[in-house]
Design an enzyme around this catalytic site. Structure first.
Site, PDB file in Angstrom:
ATOM      1  CB  SER A   1     -27.997  34.411  21.687  1.00  0.00           C
ATOM      2  OG  SER A   1     -28.117  34.344  20.328  1.00  0.00           O
TER       3      SER A   1
ATOM      4  CD  GLU B   1     -24.643  37.305  20.950  1.00  0.00           C
ATOM      5  OE1 GLU B   1     -25.504  36.573  21.586  1.00  0.00           O
ATOM      6  OE2 GLU B   1     -23.276  37.539  21.627  1.00  0.00           O
TER       7      GLU B   1
END
Length: 259
Positions: free
Chosen positions: A33, A111
């Site tokens: 991201s 993540e």
């Protein structure tokens, strides 16, 4: 036009372009991201369209998932993929041991889960993210919203006994409301300035009730791809100690964001 890009954007672009070359057909790839990862998704989308690259992306945020779909990359959830061949993501800071601070965009939990489910993690960054000692960038902690002020007080008390220079913690806001992650959690940013022992800090803060995860990525990154504004790219592999340098020339056809 690629000539219109700022030096930082050129650095991010060439780093993403080089990192995209690590992906081969048949791979399941974690897609990070943030702004640098967005360049990667665009580069991979170009390979899917132009080269017929057959890959599947596992996005770490809703925004990345939508971007991947927009550029033609098939996506699936991590539960569907189970394990990944590779994950590629950005970083807010990295040091010489390739330890990272991540979470500036608020997706650190997803993540970290995706990165640790991957056979290999590659980080893409511009040279400004390289530091001698982690901590100049605020360290994000993801908290559940229930009792967050109590959790914040416990975090600040815990920091007194740790090797850091600053001990201020602030709740990340989105306008007048607390910033919410894709999981509906809050982000507490720790302004530490210098982290003397990242491994110790990571282990200790994760023991505090209410803390879901922290933004320190220790011994997770395998290689880092650093881009420069003049088109140079440096790839450092922590496993074999190799450093490879290449260069991309900026020409109009390289600008994947052209109208």
């Amino acid at each position: 036009m690629s000539s219109d890009l700022s030096p930082i954007d050129k650095a991010k672009f060439v780093a993403a372009k080089r990192a995209a070359q690590f992906v081969t057909s048949g791979m399941k790839v974690g897609l990070g991201s943030g702004s640098t990862a967005a360049w990667l998704v665009q580069c991979l989308g170009e390979r899917v369209r132009v080269e017929g690259l057959a890959m599947t992306g596992v996005p770490t945020s809703r925004r990345t998932a939508q971007l991947a779909r927009d550029v033609g990359i098939p996506v699936m959830s991590l539960d569907e993929a189970k394990t990944l061949d590779l994950s590629i993501d950005g970083a807010d800071e990295f040091n010489g041991k390739l330890n990272l601070i991540k979470g500036g965009g608020g997706s650190l939990l997803h993540e970290k889960i995706v990165a640790t489910a991957s056979e290999r993690m590659i980080v893409i960054a511009d040279a400004s993210k390289r530091v001698e000692t982690l901590g100049a960038f605020p360290l994000p902690l993801e908290l559940i919203s229930f009792g967050w002020q109590t959790t914040k007080a416990l975090v600040e008390e815990t920091l007194i006994g740790l090797d850091v220079l600053g001990r201020t913690a602030s709740l990340r806001m989105n306008g007048d409301a607390p910033f919410a992650t894709d999981e509906g959690n809050y982000i507490l940013d720790l302004h530490l300035h210098r982290i003397g022992d990242p491994r110790q800090l990571s282990m200790i803060v994760n023991q505090i009730p209410g803390v879901v995860e922290n933004g320190l990525f220790i011994d997770i990154c395998d290689a880092i791809v650093v881009g420069y504004g003049d088109g140079r790219v440096e790839v450092t592999d922590i496993n074999d100690g190799s450093i490879e340098e290449t260069r991309f020339d900026f020409v109009e056809r390289d600008n994947i964001f052209a109208d």
